[in-house]
Design a protein around this motif. Sequence first.
Motif, short mmCIF file in Angstrom:
data_model
loop_
_atom_site.label_atom_id
_atom_site.label_comp_id
_atom_site.label_asym_id
_atom_site.label_seq_id
_atom_site.Cartn_x
_atom_site.Cartn_y
_atom_site.Cartn_z
N GLU A 163 0.91 -1.18 -0.32
CA GLU A 163 -0.46 0.11 -0.26
C GLU A 163 0.78 1.22 -0.10
O GLU A 163 2.18 1.36 0.64
N THR A 164 0.03 2.64 -0.34
CA THR A 164 1.37 3.99 -0.35
C THR A 164 0.55 4.84 0.94
O THR A 164 -0.52 3.90 1.20
N ALA A 165 1.64 4.98 1.93
CA ALA A 165 1.08 5.70 3.07
C ALA A 165 1.63 6.64 2.44
O ALA A 165 3.07 6.57 2.70
N LEU A 166 0.66 8.04 4.08
CA LEU A 166 1.78 9.54 2.89
C LEU A 166 2.18 9.91 4.30
O LEU A 166 0.80 9.37 5.58
N VAL A 167 3.33 10.40 5.35
CA VAL A 167 3.23 10.77 6.07
C VAL A 167 3.96 12.06 6.54
O VAL A 167 4.49 12.50 5.51
N SER A 168 3.08 13.02 6.97
CA SER A 168 3.64 14.28 7.46
C SER A 168 4.18 14.85 8.43
O SER A 168 4.73 13.37 9.53
N ILE A 222 6.20 14.19 4.25
CA ILE A 222 6.42 15.77 3.29
C ILE A 222 7.30 16.10 4.14
O ILE A 222 7.27 15.96 5.62
N SER A 223 8.16 16.62 3.73
CA SER A 223 9.14 17.91 4.37
C SER A 223 8.94 18.69 3.80
O SER A 223 8.20 19.60 2.89
N SER A 224 10.65 19.76 4.37
CA SER A 224 10.89 20.84 3.93
C SER A 224 12.34 21.17 3.54
O SER A 224 13.38 20.43 4.64
N GLY A 225 12.71 22.06 2.83
CA GLY A 225 14.29 22.69 3.07
C GLY A 225 15.49 21.59 2.59
O GLY A 225 14.87 20.81 2.14
N SER A 226 16.12 21.42 3.97
CA SER A 226 17.53 21.14 3.97
C SER A 226 17.22 19.45 4.96
O SER A 226 17.64 18.60 4.64
N VAL A 242 8.11 15.55 -0.84
CA VAL A 242 7.68 16.16 -1.48
C VAL A 242 7.39 17.42 -0.75
O VAL A 242 7.65 17.81 1.22
N ASP A 243 7.94 18.70 -1.12
CA ASP A 243 7.84 19.82 0.08
C ASP A 243 6.52 20.54 0.50
O ASP A 243 5.88 20.41 -0.69
N ARG A 244 6.24 20.22 1.67
CA ARG A 244 5.30 21.65 2.00
C ARG A 244 5.34 22.76 1.50
O ARG A 244 3.98 23.49 1.91
N ALA A 245 6.44 23.30 0.95
CA ALA A 245 6.28 25.04 1.05
C ALA A 245 5.50 25.13 -0.36
O ALA A 245 5.46 25.79 -0.82
N ARG A 246 6.01 23.69 -1.36
CA ARG A 246 5.02 24.35 -3.08
C ARG A 246 3.16 23.95 -2.73
O ARG A 246 2.80 23.40 -1.91
N ASP A 247 3.21 23.58 -4.22
CA ASP A 247 1.88 23.08 -4.20
C ASP A 247 1.28 21.37 -3.60
O ASP A 247 1.51 21.05 -4.59
N LEU A 248 1.15 21.38 -2.30
CA LEU A 248 0.81 19.60 -1.72
C LEU A 248 0.63 18.90 -2.26
O LEU A 248 0.98 18.22 -2.72
N ASP A 269 -5.47 22.35 8.39
CA ASP A 269 -5.56 22.21 7.12
C ASP A 269 -5.36 21.09 6.12
O ASP A 269 -5.80 21.04 5.16
N LEU A 270 -4.27 20.90 6.62
CA LEU A 270 -3.74 19.72 5.24
C LEU A 270 -4.63 18.07 5.23
O LEU A 270 -5.18 18.15 4.59
N VAL A 271 -6.14 17.92 6.40
CA VAL A 271 -6.60 17.41 6.45
C VAL A 271 -7.82 18.19 5.72
O VAL A 271 -8.37 17.08 4.90
#
Length: 349
Positions: free
Chosen positions: A178-183, A207-211, A225-231, A253-255
């Motif tokens: 299965e595919t899992a998405l982790v915030s 989901i993470s960001s930057g370095s 995926v970069d949370r600072a862009r079009d998630l 807002d993620l939900v």
Amino acid sequence: MGVPERMRAVRILEHGGPEVMDVAEVPVPSPRAGEVLVHISVVALNNTDLWTREGAYGRPGDPQARSGWRGPVDFPRIQGADVVGRVVAVGADVEENIVGRRVVVDPAIYDDDGPDANPVGLMGSERDGGYAEYVTAPAVRVHDMTESPLTDDQLAALPTAYGTALGMIERGRLRKGETALVSGASGGVGLAAVQIARARGARVLAISSGSKIDAVRDAGAHEVVDRARDLAGQICVAAPEGIDVVLDVVAGDLVSDGLPLLREGGRWVIAGALGGFRVTFDVRRLYLHNAQVIGSAMHTPTHFRLLMDLARRAEIQPVIAATFPLDQAIRAQEELARRRHVGKIVMHP
């Protein structure tokens, strides 16, 4: 070596900022019937430490009320849920062969003695914890990890973060393939969820960001995926057939934005509210697609035993971001609050 009468401990005296913490000499606790005394080698920090100190959990009917993890805190309170050390004494009705063994303490206080009991309290909030040189714990909540190849620092990273992550994965019924998405994937629970989901054979989208993106990928995420862009757009490209299970410590807002990204019968598991505790979403996306929103607070005793088995086989490799001595607990909590790190911050009493 005998057990001393007094020890150093870091306590919170009331709810508030770092200024409510103090280092004090206090009596070493005595194990009661059914308990053991653990000489602590490592204690790990968690967001629960910050929120308990701040009183940020609210109460039913009063979300702004100052509260510990599950209710009023009895001050002064020694914080710290994640403890590794060696058993140095036992109370009545406890076998003495546990003395000298390296152990991990399950920090949850459960509502009954069954294998699927719910956690209703936490060491370091509802009882004294591991920001100290010694701590008592129920013998049934102490797990012998002497033979684990993981270091004490790595073992200390497990109880709250990895226990919470495994609880989410079990309650979300994540299966191989299965595919899992982790915030919040660079934090303690998020990184744990990435590693455990990968070990389970899931495809992991984080989901993470930057370095921090490279570190999350190194921990086992197939894609980040970069949370600072079009998630939502990035997730659709990375998982065009949708997400089976979301392992979410952000909420907010993620939900609202992400619920339509679930596949038919998908599960959205929430164990935190870093992005806000008030959530709105189109309920039609829930019932028309047989989706589920699942709350997950830590783990059950069964989940924790599964976690200890993973640690004995070294199937997970916790990442340690920084170490501090006990008397620098304020600095350690301030570093935790900055959220610049990847992995776990630990202290050595």
